[in-house]
Design a protein around this motif. Structure first.
Motif, PDB file in Angstrom:
ATOM      1  N   ASP A 137     -13.471 -11.258  -2.568  1.00 53.90           N
ATOM      2  CA  ASP A 137     -14.251 -12.110  -1.681  1.00 53.90           C
ATOM      3  C   ASP A 137     -13.452 -13.291  -1.138  1.00 53.90           C
ATOM      4  OD1 ASP A 137     -16.486 -10.493  -2.167  1.00 53.90           O
ATOM      5  OD2 ASP A 137     -17.105 -11.703  -3.881  1.00 53.90           O
ATOM      6  N   LEU A 138     -12.224 -13.464  -1.613  1.00 59.08           N
ATOM      7  CA  LEU A 138     -11.407 -14.590  -1.156  1.00 59.08           C
ATOM      8  C   LEU A 138     -10.832 -14.310   0.226  1.00 59.08           C
ATOM      9  CD1 LEU A 138      -9.444 -15.376  -4.443  1.00 59.08           C
ATOM     10  CD2 LEU A 138     -11.390 -16.633  -3.487  1.00 59.08           C
ATOM     11  N   PRO A 139     -10.644 -15.351   1.029  1.00 54.16           N
ATOM     12  CA  PRO A 139      -9.987 -15.142   2.321  1.00 54.16           C
ATOM     13  C   PRO A 139      -8.536 -14.726   2.107  1.00 54.16           C
ATOM     14  CG  PRO A 139     -10.394 -17.484   1.946  1.00 54.16           C
ATOM     15  CD  PRO A 139     -11.033 -16.738   0.811  1.00 54.16           C
ATOM     16  N   PRO A 140      -7.952 -13.998   3.059  1.00 59.45           N
ATOM     17  CA  PRO A 140      -6.571 -13.537   2.900  1.00 59.45           C
ATOM     18  C   PRO A 140      -5.562 -14.662   3.114  1.00 59.45           C
ATOM     19  CG  PRO A 140      -7.410 -12.872   5.030  1.00 59.45           C
ATOM     20  CD  PRO A 140      -8.563 -13.510   4.286  1.00 59.45           C
ATOM     21  N   PHE A 141      -4.465 -14.590   2.379  1.00 55.57           N
ATOM     22  CA  PHE A 141      -3.309 -15.472   2.546  1.00 55.57           C
ATOM     23  C   PHE A 141      -2.183 -14.546   2.967  1.00 55.57           C
ATOM     24  CE2 PHE A 141       0.261 -18.085   0.953  1.00 55.57           C
ATOM     25  CZ  PHE A 141      -0.118 -19.353   1.393  1.00 55.57           C
ATOM     26  N   GLU A 142      -1.905 -14.509   4.268  1.00 58.58           N
ATOM     27  CA  GLU A 142      -0.938 -13.569   4.816  1.00 58.58           C
ATOM     28  C   GLU A 142       0.277 -14.323   5.321  1.00 58.58           C
ATOM     29  OE1 GLU A 142      -3.986 -11.939   7.477  1.00 58.58           O
ATOM     30  OE2 GLU A 142      -3.497  -9.986   6.580  1.00 58.58           O
ATOM     31  N   LEU A 143       1.428 -13.917   4.874  1.00 57.70           N
ATOM     32  CA  LEU A 143       2.692 -14.515   5.276  1.00 57.70           C
ATOM     33  C   LEU A 143       3.387 -13.564   6.234  1.00 57.70           C
ATOM     34  CD1 LEU A 143       3.737 -15.681   1.724  1.00 57.70           C
ATOM     35  CD2 LEU A 143       2.892 -17.140   3.574  1.00 57.70           C
ATOM     36  N   PRO A 177      -7.069 -10.210 -13.464  1.00 62.72           N
ATOM     37  CA  PRO A 177      -7.668 -10.507 -12.167  1.00 62.72           C
ATOM     38  C   PRO A 177      -8.960 -11.298 -12.306  1.00 62.72           C
ATOM     39  CG  PRO A 177      -7.341  -8.124 -12.447  1.00 62.72           C
ATOM     40  CD  PRO A 177      -6.999  -8.783 -13.736  1.00 62.72           C
ATOM     41  N   THR A 178      -9.217 -12.140 -11.342  1.00 61.66           N
ATOM     42  CA  THR A 178     -10.456 -12.894 -11.287  1.00 61.66           C
ATOM     43  C   THR A 178     -11.520 -12.026 -10.663  1.00 61.66           C
ATOM     44  OG1 THR A 178      -9.308 -14.972 -10.985  1.00 61.66           O
ATOM     45  CG2 THR A 178     -11.561 -14.898 -10.225  1.00 61.66           C
ATOM     46  N   ALA A 225      -6.488 -14.894  -1.391  1.00 58.04           N
ATOM     47  CA  ALA A 225      -5.820 -13.716  -1.951  1.00 58.04           C
ATOM     48  C   ALA A 225      -4.525 -13.475  -1.184  1.00 58.04           C
ATOM     49  CB  ALA A 225      -6.731 -12.499  -1.858  1.00 58.04           C
ATOM     50  N   LEU A 226      -3.406 -13.512  -1.881  1.00 59.52           N
ATOM     51  CA  LEU A 226      -2.102 -13.211  -1.288  1.00 59.52           C
ATOM     52  C   LEU A 226      -2.048 -11.716  -0.990  1.00 59.52           C
ATOM     53  CD1 LEU A 226       0.819 -14.096  -0.553  1.00 59.52           C
ATOM     54  CD2 LEU A 226       1.423 -13.599  -2.940  1.00 59.52           C
ATOM     55  N   ILE A 227      -1.781 -11.379   0.263  1.00 58.18           N
ATOM     56  CA  ILE A 227      -1.824  -9.991   0.717  1.00 58.18           C
ATOM     57  C   ILE A 227      -0.410  -9.469   0.955  1.00 58.18           C
ATOM     58  CG2 ILE A 227      -2.703  -8.438   2.519  1.00 58.18           C
ATOM     59  CD1 ILE A 227      -4.917  -9.835   0.843  1.00 58.18           C
ATOM     60  N   ASP A 228      -0.111  -8.286   0.408  1.00 55.20           N
ATOM     61  CA  ASP A 228       1.204  -7.676   0.634  1.00 55.20           C
ATOM     62  C   ASP A 228       1.175  -6.819   1.900  1.00 55.20           C
ATOM     63  OD1 ASP A 228       0.031  -5.224  -0.065  1.00 55.20           O
ATOM     64  OD2 ASP A 228       1.095  -5.059  -1.970  1.00 55.20           O
ATOM     65  N   SER A 229       2.292  -6.179   2.219  1.00 54.08           N
ATOM     66  CA  SER A 229       2.387  -5.388   3.446  1.00 54.08           C
ATOM     67  C   SER A 229       1.473  -4.168   3.458  1.00 54.08           C
ATOM     68  CB  SER A 229       3.830  -4.933   3.682  1.00 54.08           C
ATOM     69  OG  SER A 229       4.597  -6.021   4.109  1.00 54.08           O
ATOM     70  N   ALA A 230       1.059  -3.706   2.293  1.00 51.99           N
ATOM     71  CA  ALA A 230       0.152  -2.562   2.212  1.00 51.99           C
ATOM     72  C   ALA A 230      -1.311  -2.991   2.316  1.00 51.99           C
ATOM     73  CB  ALA A 230       0.389  -1.803   0.908  1.00 51.99           C
ATOM     74  N   GLY A 231      -1.538  -4.297   2.468  1.00 57.27           N
ATOM     75  CA  GLY A 231      -2.904  -4.794   2.583  1.00 57.27           C
ATOM     76  C   GLY A 231      -3.587  -5.048   1.249  1.00 57.27           C
ATOM     77  N   ARG A 232      -2.830  -5.006   0.155  1.00 60.51           N
ATOM     78  CA  ARG A 232      -3.393  -5.232  -1.182  1.00 60.51           C
ATOM     79  C   ARG A 232      -3.326  -6.704  -1.560  1.00 60.51           C
ATOM     80  NH1 ARG A 232       0.360  -0.724  -2.595  1.00 60.51           N
ATOM     81  NH2 ARG A 232       1.736  -2.479  -2.835  1.00 60.51           N
TER      82      ARG A 232
END
Length: 156
Positions: free
Chosen positions: A22-28, A16-17, A71-78
């Motif tokens: 602090d990165l904005p979310p990337f939500e699909l 991990p970086t 930051a790529l975000i999964d359904s659990a918000g991680r």
């Protein structure tokens, strides 16, 4: 809010970086099975593009920019990966080409099938609520925002 849906350009690392939080979310899509499938497609390298409706961006919400890391975000918000946007285009829906449709990594082999699936999602109740216009319609001239991206690292 981004509303959606060939191989990776680099091999992601597993370290991990620092500062990924602090990165904005990337939500699909929205949290749930569709987001889970899209995140899995990104992590596998099958999904290297995404499309959102220009109308989904508020008047003060900036469009994505090439070079932006999120930051790529999964359904659990991680946060599960860091993605870097490599290209952004705003174009009419009718100008989407087969390369983009295939690179969305959802198994579409025709633009017509890609468009049908995306229109069903974009005109669904969750998307219309997010846009704030229950009467929103789509045609060939409707503007979309296409993003090409790459995974720069996997997190966790």
């Amino acid at each position: 809010m981004t509303i959606p849906e060939t191989g990776p350009t680099s091999t992601p690392t597993s370290v991990p970086t620092s500062g990924a939080d602090d990165l904005p979310p990337f939500e699909l899509a929205f949290p749930g099975p569709l987001r889970d499938r899209l995140v899995a497609a990104v992590l596998s390298g099958a999904k290297t593009t995404t499309t959102s409706l220009h109308a989904a961006y508020g008047p003060d919400e900036p469009l994505p920019q090439a070079g932006e890391r999120c930051a790529l975000i999964d359904s659990a918000g991680r946060a599960v990966a860091v993605v870097e946007t490599t290209e952004v285009r705003v174009l009419p829906l009718g100008d989407i080409d087969l390369r983009h449709a295939v690179d969305e990594g959802e198994g579409h082999t025709t633009v017509a099938r890609w468009r049908s699936d995306h229109e069903e999602f974009w005109l669904g109740p969750e998307s219309l609520a997010a846009i704030g216009d229950q009467d929103f319609t789509l045609d060939d001239s409707s503007l979309v925002v296409t993003e090409r991206f790459r995974v720069t690292e996997r997190l966790g």
